[in-house]
Write a protein that holds these residues in place. Sequence first.
Motif, short mmCIF file in Angstrom:
data_model
loop_
_atom_site.label_atom_id
_atom_site.label_comp_id
_atom_site.label_asym_id
_atom_site.label_seq_id
_atom_site.Cartn_x
_atom_site.Cartn_y
_atom_site.Cartn_z
N ASN B 70 0.82 -1.20 0.00
CA ASN B 70 0.00 0.00 0.00
C ASN B 70 0.86 1.25 0.00
N HIS B 73 2.42 1.97 -3.38
CA HIS B 73 1.52 2.42 -4.43
C HIS B 73 0.67 3.61 -4.01
N ARG B 74 1.10 4.30 -2.98
CA ARG B 74 0.27 5.36 -2.43
C ARG B 74 -0.15 6.38 -3.49
N ASP B 75 0.79 6.77 -4.34
CA ASP B 75 0.50 7.85 -5.29
C ASP B 75 0.22 7.38 -6.70
N SER B 76 0.25 6.08 -6.92
CA SER B 76 0.02 5.62 -8.29
C SER B 76 -1.45 5.26 -8.47
N LYS B 77 -1.85 5.21 -9.73
CA LYS B 77 -3.22 4.81 -10.00
C LYS B 77 -3.24 3.53 -10.79
N ASP B 78 -4.39 2.93 -10.89
CA ASP B 78 -4.56 1.63 -11.54
C ASP B 78 -3.60 0.61 -10.96
N VAL B 79 -3.64 0.50 -9.65
CA VAL B 79 -2.74 -0.41 -8.96
C VAL B 79 -3.22 -1.85 -9.15
N ASP B 81 -3.96 -5.66 -8.19
CA ASP B 81 -4.29 -6.26 -6.90
C ASP B 81 -3.20 -7.22 -6.48
N PRO B 82 -2.75 -7.15 -5.24
CA PRO B 82 -1.76 -8.13 -4.79
C PRO B 82 -2.42 -9.50 -4.66
#
Lengths: 623, 101
Positions: B70, B73-79, B81-82
């Motif tokens: 988490n 990827h705080r500032d990224s989009k379209d993360v 799913d782990p």
Amino acid sequence: MSGRRAGNRIRGPHSALTDFLAANNISAAEIRDSYRQRVQQAAQNEGDGQENGEASIDRAQIEQEQAEQAEAVAQAAERSRKRKRNQEEAIAKVKKSKELKRKASKKSKRGGSDDSDDEDYNELDELYKKAKPLPGQLENCEVCSKRFTVTPYSKTGPDGGLVCTPCGKELTKDSKASEKAKKPVVRKTRRKLESNRLDGLVTQGAKSLQQLCIEKVAQHHLDIEEFGDLPEGVLNRLSEIFSKNRVLNPRTMNLFLRPDLDTVAMHECANLQTEDYSQIFAIVPNMQKLVLRNCCQFKDENMEYMIEKATKLKHIQLYAANLVTNDMWINLFVHRAKELETLKLEWLDAAFDDQAVEAMVEFCPNISRLKLRRCRQLGVDSIDAISRIEKLEHLSLHFNQEIPGERLINLLGNVGLNLRTLSLERFLDASDEVLSAIHSTCRNLVKMRFTQNDYCTDAGYVSLFNDWANPPLQFADFSSNRDIDNSNPEGPEDAIGFASAGFAALMAHSGSKLKHLDINSCRHITHAAFSDVFDGQKQYPCLQEINLSFCTTVDTVVVAGIFRSCPALKKVVAFGCFTVEDVVVPRGIVLIGVPKAQDAIEQFGDSWLNVEQALGAMVEVGA
Amino acid sequence: MAKHQTEYVTLVSSDGFEFKVTRSAACVAGAIKRMLDPSSNFKEAVENRCVFENINGVVLEKVCEYLYFNEKHRDSKDVPDPDIPPELCLELLMAADYLDV
């Protein structure tokens, strides 16, 4: 001559033509120039015979040069092949390494030479490299080193050379297999992402761990024996996602039943059978709240059993329970009587008429939350009956029958003062008097919905909000209040429906607390009104969600103004706003539905842009 | 009170496994953040150590993985799913609900 040349291509250093060309002193510069020309013309076969001839000369020369240049390499390869005839892979390796060495030595040579020479060399080098054998010629396969005839369909091997047909087939098979392995994953996540965005689920960063787990659980619903003692909130969210995925069936239903539960909520019961409903009440007799949506097979016998078993029931929400008869509904009200606090019914066609509503009002005086939507048999008598419920705080009505405005006024006069929620959808005969009744009686509204009306005037909305003693609304939905006249799309001069003045009055009254604003299809709100309300100076500190779909006057400037005026904004829905374009969405905001064909239907804020930067970028685009 | 805001904090599972994670990652979880809040003066905040009696080591390991995921990827989009092992997802769900992540 040209025909012969074209048809009978010659290669190799020892042909007569090679000697002839060399003797004619044809320079490399010429070859280079024509090569450039051909690259530009995409090396197409022109119909012109003269050009053909020239091209063939060029080709022959290129081949000659190439052959001369490659001679050393070929010989080396030939030698090594003789040495290691059995190990074809090894040969390929040797070839490759020789090629690399050759390139390296050229590079070092290049470093020492003059600039102009250098350029020439570069060009020539490229030329030799690119001029691959043409269709009809023979070439050694890059992979298996077999000699084969080049065709237009010959594939390029991993190191840039040509490969023979069998090897080419192998290569395409491999690449196809790897493509297949990759593709579905990409497509699926993309599809999922778009879907989530339109649902407004995703904003930024990773999903919460709870969300991830819930999705995983729903995915593996077949393998789950029991949930254990999950907290009720989580259980409800699981039920929601099971319903959404349509995997709530008699088997999975049991996962959600535990004797200690207060609430049973199944949001999609279409797969449940009559006996399953009885099981619910047998296992969870102490429930206080029951939510069954689309419970099509919920019958009289289930209702009877529910009345008998679930004696603590206070909140009932049954959607589409069409197999329950009128008498049984009345029976329910008689037995639950004073305990019943919430009743939400929707999609009832076959039964539940005015008599049932009257019975409800008579036997259940403690109802505080009532929602009746799309119950086809309900009419004016129900409205009159509801106006006698004294403790009503939340009222949502959507009737199919026509209700005269004065009955609504009577209803509001009786119950209006205590109402915190008022939702009146599609009351076509409600006039300005209804609005003024709301103005004069309601003092506690937090949520108000008044939609699909083309009778109330803009002035009526203005007088509703001006000097209204009600505190600011938090939820306002005035969608689809507009004049509908195909011959006069602009509407009459004195605007009908929720238009400019009414909108300004609403924002002046409720702007300070408003969280959710829906004015979709209120198409008589002018651009001037929008830019005045969202001028960047006035602030709406709580506004999180705005739906202004099909407000056709909304343009980029208005959207930019909204970004400036609403610091807490999360979501803007703008389907059908065709003049919104080139919007740069600030961080943390979702803009859905801006109809620019080439863009995604929804736009997300760039993570690195704040509002001011986004607006700056937008101004640049606009200028 | 001596404020020692260490860079790493220790999360301890019910079966005694200890996980040292960066404070910033740990604070992704609302519950842990509140435990470690120096103004709360909880024992956890003083010792920089949180003991979870209701979460076992296997689950807590996954939780720690997610905390870092988490944070990354705080500032990224379209993360993306782990991956969550299906056999753990119910226990993990309980833990996630408890930890408010």
